[in-house]
Design a protein around this motif. Structure first.
Motif, mmCIF file in Angstrom:
data_model
loop_
_atom_site.group_PDB
_atom_site.id
_atom_site.type_symbol
_atom_site.label_atom_id
_atom_site.label_comp_id
_atom_site.label_asym_id
_atom_site.label_seq_id
_atom_site.Cartn_x
_atom_site.Cartn_y
_atom_site.Cartn_z
ATOM 1 N N ILE A 1 8.305 124.723 58.615
ATOM 2 C CA ILE A 1 9.330 124.204 59.528
ATOM 3 C C ILE A 1 8.946 124.517 60.965
ATOM 4 O O ILE A 1 8.895 123.631 61.821
ATOM 5 C CB ILE A 1 10.710 124.828 59.211
ATOM 6 N N TYR B 1 10.055 136.463 40.126
ATOM 7 C CA TYR B 1 9.117 137.299 40.866
ATOM 8 C C TYR B 1 9.868 138.383 41.638
ATOM 9 O O TYR B 1 9.523 139.558 41.578
ATOM 10 C CB TYR B 1 8.280 136.446 41.812
ATOM 11 N N ILE C 1 7.456 127.517 53.471
ATOM 12 C CA ILE C 1 8.424 126.525 53.949
ATOM 13 C C ILE C 1 8.876 126.884 55.367
ATOM 14 O O ILE C 1 8.889 126.031 56.255
ATOM 15 C CB ILE C 1 9.638 126.448 53.010
ATOM 16 N N THR C 2 9.209 128.145 55.557
ATOM 17 C CA THR C 2 9.652 128.547 56.895
ATOM 18 C C THR C 2 8.546 128.320 57.918
ATOM 19 O O THR C 2 8.783 127.737 58.981
ATOM 20 C CB THR C 2 10.039 130.035 56.907
ATOM 21 N N PHE D 1 2.861 133.358 43.556
ATOM 22 C CA PHE D 1 2.721 132.155 44.366
ATOM 23 C C PHE D 1 4.095 131.559 44.680
ATOM 24 O O PHE D 1 4.391 131.228 45.820
ATOM 25 C CB PHE D 1 1.838 131.153 43.624
ATOM 26 N N CYS D 2 4.929 131.448 43.624
ATOM 27 C CA CYS D 2 6.294 130.933 43.826
ATOM 28 C C CYS D 2 6.996 131.723 44.918
ATOM 29 O O CYS D 2 7.640 131.166 45.797
ATOM 30 C CB CYS D 2 7.116 131.062 42.547
ATOM 31 N N GLY D 3 6.850 133.053 44.833
ATOM 32 C CA GLY D 3 7.527 133.906 45.796
ATOM 33 C C GLY D 3 7.111 133.600 47.223
ATOM 34 O O GLY D 3 7.912 133.682 48.143
ATOM 35 N N PHE D 4 5.858 133.195 47.366
ATOM 36 C CA PHE D 4 5.370 132.975 48.724
ATOM 37 C C PHE D 4 5.703 131.584 49.262
ATOM 38 O O PHE D 4 5.593 131.334 50.445
ATOM 39 C CB PHE D 4 3.871 133.248 48.803
ATOM 40 N N ILE D 5 6.088 130.693 48.338
ATOM 41 C CA ILE D 5 6.395 129.331 48.778
ATOM 42 C C ILE D 5 7.457 129.314 49.868
ATOM 43 O O ILE D 5 7.345 128.591 50.856
ATOM 44 C CB ILE D 5 6.858 128.496 47.564
ATOM 45 N N SER D 6 8.480 130.153 49.693
ATOM 46 C CA SER D 6 9.564 130.115 50.677
ATOM 47 C C SER D 6 9.039 130.496 52.062
ATOM 48 O O SER D 6 9.512 129.978 53.067
ATOM 49 C CB SER D 6 10.682 131.058 50.256
ATOM 50 N N ILE D 7 8.063 131.399 52.075
ATOM 51 C CA ILE D 7 7.468 131.756 53.362
ATOM 52 C C ILE D 7 6.743 130.542 53.948
ATOM 53 O O ILE D 7 6.875 130.223 55.131
ATOM 54 C CB ILE D 7 6.460 132.908 53.183
ATOM 55 N N THR E 1 10.419 132.001 41.606
ATOM 56 C CA THR E 1 10.587 132.924 42.729
ATOM 57 C C THR E 1 11.592 134.012 42.388
ATOM 58 O O THR E 1 11.377 135.196 42.667
ATOM 59 C CB THR E 1 11.069 132.155 43.981
ATOM 60 N N ASN F 1 13.969 135.914 54.186
ATOM 61 C CA ASN F 1 13.560 134.558 54.507
ATOM 62 C C ASN F 1 14.307 133.529 53.670
ATOM 63 O O ASN F 1 14.737 132.500 54.176
ATOM 64 C CB ASN F 1 12.049 134.457 54.263
ATOM 65 N N LEU G 1 11.622 117.963 58.775
ATOM 66 C CA LEU G 1 10.409 118.485 58.157
ATOM 67 C C LEU G 1 9.840 117.444 57.192
ATOM 68 O O LEU G 1 8.636 117.164 57.196
ATOM 69 C CB LEU G 1 10.736 119.781 57.403
#
Lengths: 410, 313, 263, 352
Positions: free
Chosen positions: B47, A202, B43-44, B35-41, A199, A219, A234
């Motif tokens: 939650i 990226y 996760i939120t 894809f990695c970058g979007f993982i955090s999204i 990440t 985020n 979670l």
């Protein structure tokens, strides 16, 4: 400009310097207080980890032998006789598995009688400070108790690390919990490290300054501030419940699908991976950002692709920072207990975790449970376990600092 | 001379020379990273979605009234009383106490380290503080229970201070977030360029005048961010309050009485492993959601403050 | 100025933007093969921007975009089918501040060759030999031959810059772009770089940005003078033989700049 | 240097992968909790002693996982029994989660993940039904007796004996001050400490102490109303963690709490047990019922589990055989021989 119009200066240096000194002292004091907090915290733990322990017996050895005798000067048949008479048949069979009791050495038999029949128990414990300051009183008090001896006991000892949990604080240890913690962290890092560094790469190297990457950045900063217990909730909802078939290992035949439950190492590891992911990303971003742009240009300038530039230049030069961040994340994960309580760590488990689908307990959980036992001696044990945990954390942190200094280049 | 160097790389037809190569690996890596970058999204969203989904039965149940939830002063799910105020109150009490400790000391330490301390002293104290920040919170909870509470009881009297009280938890929580605030503030102060300080000294300002008039205003956004992060950490802190603050929801303003915070309630009740289909279980997710949005807005606020204040600068 | 030279690189009506800001406006210029072309002009006139657009280094700045065409061997390097990485392999670059990789001297030179598919064949130089050849060409070999394994950062500034040149030529480019290559160096080191540029001109096409007019006069075959117009965009004022530009400029702005009245 | 480091990282990753691969490979030795037969053969390959087929009366022939969860009151007893079971040769593992009786039944009857459920009260009808729904038929084994100690701080000088009715009043929402219960008691707030609502102890206390005060239309005790009464009382703290209660009561002259007798035993110095209607808890009064707050302790299992998992049967059998050797050291009172015999008979029945 005439002399009359010159402005007037009054050099109030004395009072200004005084306020300077006062402020400096105040600031110094607040720093000192911060340090004192740390010292008091540590001393409080150390105070509980060492000290006198009065040890009594379930069956006092004197009751096992005739008058005027001690266990030590009994002979082998006598000791064997005591054992045969007093221990349960199952245990006896266990003991005589290879050789009959009569062929044991005398010392071994004495130890067996002590461990299996006399059973030393903690009667009372004193803190380190009490042990030093009230030595005579303690000796007197214990002297009045029958069949009780006083020993100076260190609750931090090799046994603490090598033994499993037990109801007897004298032999209880953190082995299972320690291994559980290590497994959980291994999983957490194996998941969070590649994802986090990916990440960060990226965001720093690929994503431009567009809307999406801004959202992702905000985020991630938000995720870093989400309370750990939320991650626990979670994890409970997703890994333990929804994905029970996966996280229990039922799909690999580790448990039956009907009774599958996700309270396993892999659930805990994944939950902590989510927890530390933002930390890893933020630290890795900082590290990658600190690699000078000239280096990237040099690489592009000679016809390197983006990934070649990243792999050969950006990553090697940011790896110290990335590793420091990762190690700090590890130490965070190592100390977390709230999410693991929520996920459902086991209370009593003495089996070493065999695979990622094992039930587990972790070091902070063990400490939490020991502090909540009724017997005071478990609080001493908890203090000992805290010292083990702190040692582990300190060495990890020290490793981080060494790494940082050793590989620091820019 | 250079042996037949011209043939080293095959000369292609000019039009082929700069042709795009099919760099599959390169493209694969890029998409993986995206894809990695979007993982955090995810996760939120995860939650919000999961907590929301589990909390939905609670929010939609007939026993739930939003007004009562937000203003009721009794939280007792067993008898269908869902007033979240006692939990929120306890959370606020511990947080305020923690901040009263952590902000003055934390920022004081930061100023001392960045403006007064020698390089050597700073390089010793700062890592020490960072280690303090890394100590597991269970240890702090233990410390609150076994040291701070008895201390408070000697100080104020046993009749005043209950064995479980929010004051003790708050104080220790303050000690917990102190290094966090100190370390972040120190970073912010250290980032103020030397030239600014030198300009002030050049005008004859003393060190403390320079600090208050020049350095702190320049670093204010960083300091504000440090404090807000500290607040959100204090609100979300769990083990200290679980061990030391008390274990029953209670609506009180008295910090010497026991009360249960939102996090403390969640960890206590879920530690007992509730039935999955009960309203208690769902209500926990309701509290979690509330907690999530509280910390979320604080974090947003902190980022906004940093942006705003750094624009002013 | 009017004489059309068919060059190695042809820049036609190029404008370069950073976001809304136009940094370079409608520049047309031809870079002749095996010659040194100097871009001169006051700071902020877009000469570095123009230089960096020649091998698509500007792509790395997210907000930038370009209008017009730049052709290399007659092929538009901004065409969709063109790979910027390939462009940069053929058109290398040396930067203002020496920026060797924090690796060994040997690795600095070898890496570029390696990632660009250097192959060892019978009768051709091995990688070791190739590194030596490049270092010789960059006039650095004698100074570093005994310490190839030590870090590139251990060298002096001038040596570092020559290392960067060796690194650039190790990928066998046809063109080398140099962005004020000597501005961070002392006079002696600067002279060595200038000598080196002259030597390299035999084999490579060189485009150099400099704000040092003596330097441009000393080393270049052709000189292009850029300046800013009223909206701060860079425009090309004049382009021609170096002696002609310096002795007999057509445009008064060029003359003003050269004689130091302006800029 | 950076290269070495990245090599190191690559190695770490490889090692990690290998580790997980190893654990997968090693896993089958663990898995046969489901298929005991395989497990035995594996064990016999490892050890020179050739064990006979699983004999529930000989721990040494047994292996596998016995998964238990439930009452925190029963926990220390089960813990000691599990330790002894292993000491006498059991080759597998016993895990015990101390999560409260209700939660224990949740895992036993709803998710069906445990083999044995520890309980400090009898199973409720609602729980029985849930068990039936997943084809489990709980069998009850009596293992001992626990007296609930009603405790006050040792500094408390006014309370030595109460009646059950007064106790109900003390824990009622209608009472705030001690003087509300008996006028001669101090005019101070009552600080109440109670085990968590998920514990069997709480359920038992509500039923035995507050229940009689609440009758529903049928004249039966209205437990919901009783529960609401205690939950609504002021200054009450709940915790699954009995130590929290001990410390809480110890902390104030005006505090009162109740919990298992064992916790009182461990904290006699700081706490005072209150006698109930003149009877203090001991072995005799607990067993014969003259002490009003004595309750049975159970473990529950299911016939099909007992049959298919000899290690579970073996553990229960061992438990019932030796529980009386250990129970007093844990702080509980033994169950009568009749009750234990009945439990053994139930086990024999289940094994048929």
């Amino acid at each position: 400009m005439g002399e009359n119009h010159a402005p007037v200066f009054i050099a109030n240096l004395v009072s200004r310097n005084r306020s300077e000194r006062i402020w400096k002292n105040l600031l110094q004091i607040s720093t000192l207080i911060g340090i004192i907090f740390l010292i008091v915290l540590l001393l409080n733990i150390i105070n509980q980890s060492f000290g006198y322990v009065a040890i009594g017996y379930r069956v006092p050895p004197a009751k096992l032998v005739g008058p005027g005798q001690t266990l030590e000067n009994l002979d082998i048949p006598q000791l064997a006789g005591i054992l045969r008479q007093r221990v349960s048949p199952g245990l006896l069979k266990q003991l005589e598995n290879d050789t009959p009791l009569e062929q044991f050495s005398q010392v071994n038999l004495v130890n067996l009688v002590m461990a299996k029949i006399a059973k030393p128990e903690v009667v009372k414990t004193w803190s380190f400070w009490q042990s030093l300051s009230m030595r005579e009183e303690i000796k007197q008090e214990v002297g009045q108790l029958p069949e009780t001896r006083l020993v100076f006991f260190s609750w931090v000892r090799p046994d603490l690390v090598s033994n499993s949990q037990s109801s007897n604080p004298l032999i209880a240890g953190v082995r299972t919990a320690l291994l559980g913690s290590l497994w959980i962290i291994l999983i957490a890092i194996m998941v969070a490290f590649p994802l986090g560094v990916g990440t960060a790469i990226y965001l720093e190297e690929y994503a431009g300054d567009n809307h999406i990457s801004k959202v992702i950045r905000t985020n991630i900063n938000n995720l870093a501030g989400v309370p750990s217990i939320i991650y626990g909730m979670l994890g409970l909802a997703v890994f333990v419940r929804n994905l029970a078939q996966l996280t229990s290992g039922a799909w690999l035949g580790f448990s039956s699908p009907e009774t599958a439950n996700g309270r396993t190492i892999v659930s805990a590891g994944l939950t902590l991976a989510l927890l530390v992911l933002p930390l890893i990303i933020i630290n890795a971003r900082e590290a990658i950002k600190s690699v000078p742009d000239t280096l990237r240009q040099a690489s592009y300038g000679i016809g390197a692709t983006r990934w070649q530039t990243i792999w050969h230049h950006v990553l090697p030069n940011s790896i110290p920072g990335i590793l420091t961040g990762t190690i700090l994340a590890i130490s965070r994960a190592l100390g977390e207990s709230a999410p693991l309580v929520v996920i459902g760590a086991s209370t009593y488990i003495t089996v070493d975790p065999a695979n990622v689908f094992s039930r587990f307990t972790a070091l902070p959980i063990q400490i939490y449970q020991w502090t909540s036992r009724p017997q005071a001696e478990f609080r001493n044990l908890a203090a000992g376990a805290i010292l083990v945990l702190l040692t582990l954390l300190l060495s990890i942190n020290a490793a981080a600092i060494v790494l940082r200094n050793r590989y620091k280049r820019y | 001379m250079i042996p037949s160097q011209t043939k080293l790389i095959d000369e292609k037809v000019t039009s082929q020379l700069l042709k795009k190569r099919n760099r599959l690996g390169e493209r694969f890596i890029e998409s993986t990273l995206v894809f990695c970058g979007f993982i955090s999204i995810f996760i939120t969203l995860g939650i919000v979605f999961e907590l929301g989904k589990e909390a939905l039965p609670f929010f939609s149940s007939t026993d739930f009234k939003l007004i009562k939830f937000l203003t009721g002063t009794t939280w007792q799910p067993q008898i269908k009383l869902f007033g979240v105020l006692p939990l929120v109150m306890a959370t606020l009490t511990t947080t305020v106490i923690a901040l009263l400790i952590a902000i003055p000391f934390g920022i004081g330490i930061a100023i001392y380290l960045s403006e007064y301390a020698s390089v050597k002293l700073r390089s010793t104290i700062k890592p020490t503080l960072e280690i303090l920040a890394g100590i597991p919170t269970v240890v702090y909870g233990y410390f609150a229970l076994s040291f701070v509470t008895p201390f408070l009881r000697v100080l104020f009297g046993k009749d005043v201070v209950e064995i479980y009280n929010t004051a003790s938890a708050g104080i220790v929580m303050g000690i917990l977030i102190l290094p966090l605030i100190a370390s972040m503030s120190e970073d912010a102060l250290a980032a103020v360029p030397r030239s600014l300080r030198e300009a002030a000294y050049g005008l004859g300002a003393t060190k403390i005048e320079t600090t208050y008039r020049v350095v702190i205003p320049a670093a204010i956004s960083g300091l504000a961010a440090a404090i807000i992060v500290g607040i959100s950490r204090a609100i979300g802190e769990t083990m200290i309050v679980a061990l030391a603050a008390g274990a029953g929801p209670k609506f009180t303003f008295n910090p010497f009485q026991g009360a249960e915070t939102m996090t403390g309630h969640i960890v206590r009740v879920s530690g007992g492993d509730l039935s999955y289909d009960s309203i208690d279980y769902n209500s926990l997710f309701g509290i979690s959601l509330l907690l999530f949005f509280m910390t979320l807005s604080l974090n947003m606020l902190s980022q906004w403050v940093v942006r705003k204040l750094s624009e002013v600068k | 100025m009017d004489t059309f030279i068919t060059g190695k690189i042809d820049v036609k009506h190029v404008s370069i933007y950073y976001g809304k800001f136009r940094a370079v406006k409608d520049v047309t210029i031809s870079i002749p093969d095996h010659k040194i072309t100097a871009l001169i002009g006051p700071s902020g006139c877009g000469k570095s921007t123009l230089l960096r657009s020649l091998n698509r280094m500007n792509d790395l700045i997210p907000s930038s975009h370009i209008e017009g065409s730049i052709t290399f061997h007659g092929m538009d390097i901004y065409e969709r089918s063109v790979d910027p990485v390939e462009v940069r392999r053929h058109i290398g670059m040396v930067f203002q501040k020496p920026n060797p990789f924090p690796r060994s001297i040997y690795e600095n030179v070898a890496w570029g060759a390696r990632i660009n598919g250097f192959q060892q064949r019978l009768g051709h130089p091995s990688l070791d030999e190739w590194v030596e050849i490049c270092l010789i060409k960059a006039a650095l070999w004698d100074e570093v031959k005994d310490k190839l394994r030590s870090s590139g950062l251990s060298l002096s500034g001038g040596q570092q810059q020559r290392l960067c040149i060796a690194r650039a030529i190790a990928t066998r480019p046809e063109v080398i772009l140099m962005d004020e290559p000597a501005s961070a160096l002392d006079p002696i080191a600067t002279l060595r770089i200038e000598e080196l540029m002259r030597e390299l001109a035999a084999e490579f096409t060189i485009v150099v940005v400099t704000h040092n007019m003596q330097q441009a006069a000393r080393v270049s075959d052709y000189t292009a003078f850029l300046t800013m117009d009223h909206d701060r965009s860079g425009i090309l004022v004049e382009h021609g033989n170096t002696p002609q530009i310096f002795t007999n400029p057509v445009d008064s702005r060029t003359e003003g700049y050269i004689t130091g009245r302006f800029g | 240097m950076a290269k070495k480091l990245s090599l190191g990282i690559k190695l770490m990753v490889v090692a990690g992968l290998m580790l997980s691969a190893c654990s997968l490979a090693a896993a089958p030795a663990e898995a046969p909790a489901v298929v005991p037969a395989t497990e035995v053969s594996l064990v016999s390959m490892e050890t020179s002693v050739a064990p006979a087929s699983p004999d529930i009366n000989d721990p040494a022939t047994l292996s596998g996982m016995v998964i238990t969860a439930g009452s925190s009151t029963v926990f220390p007893l089960s813990e000691v029994m599990a330790e002894r079971f292993k000491e006498e040769g059991f080759r597998g593992e016993v895990t015990i989660d101390s999560i409260g009786t209700g939660a224990g039944f949740e895992r036993f009857c709803v998710t069906g993940e445990t083999d044995i459920s520890n309980a400090s009260r009898k199973i409720k009808d609602s729980e029985l039904e849930k068990c039936k729904a997943i084809n489990r038929n709980p069998i009850q084994f009596r293992v001992g007796t626990d007296a609930l100690a009603v405790v006050v701080s040792s500094e408390n000088d006014f309370l030595t004996d109460v009646t059950v009715a007064e106790l109900g009043k003390i824990f009622s929402s209608s009472t705030v001050k001690w003087s509300d219960v008996r006028p001669e008691w101090p005019n101070e707030d009552i600080l109440r400490f109670s085990p968590g609502t998920d514990s069997g102890t709480f359920d038992y206390f509500v039923e035995a102490v507050l229940g009689p005060n609440f009758k529903n239309a049928d004249g039966k005790a209205d437990l919901e109303a009783a529960k609401a009464d205690i939950l609504g009382s002021s200054n009450i703290q709940f915790s699954e963690d009995d130590n929290v209660l001990v410390q809480g009561v110890e902390g104030s002259k005006y505090a009162i709490g109740y919990f298992g007798f064992a916790y009182y035993m461990e904290n006699q110095a700081a706490l005072k047990a209150v006698s109930l209607e003149g009877v203090s808890p001991d072995m005799v009064t607990a067993e014969d019922g003259t002490y009003k707050l004595a309750r049975p302790l159970f473990i529950y299992s299911d016939a099909s589990i007992i049959k298919s998992k000899p290690e579970v049967a073996g553990f229960i059998s061992f438990y019932l055989t030796y529980v009386n050797d250990e129970i007093q050291s844990v702080g509980y009172f033994p169950a009568s021989q009749a009750a234990l015999d009945e439990a053994k008979a139930a086990l024999a029945e289940a094994l048929k």
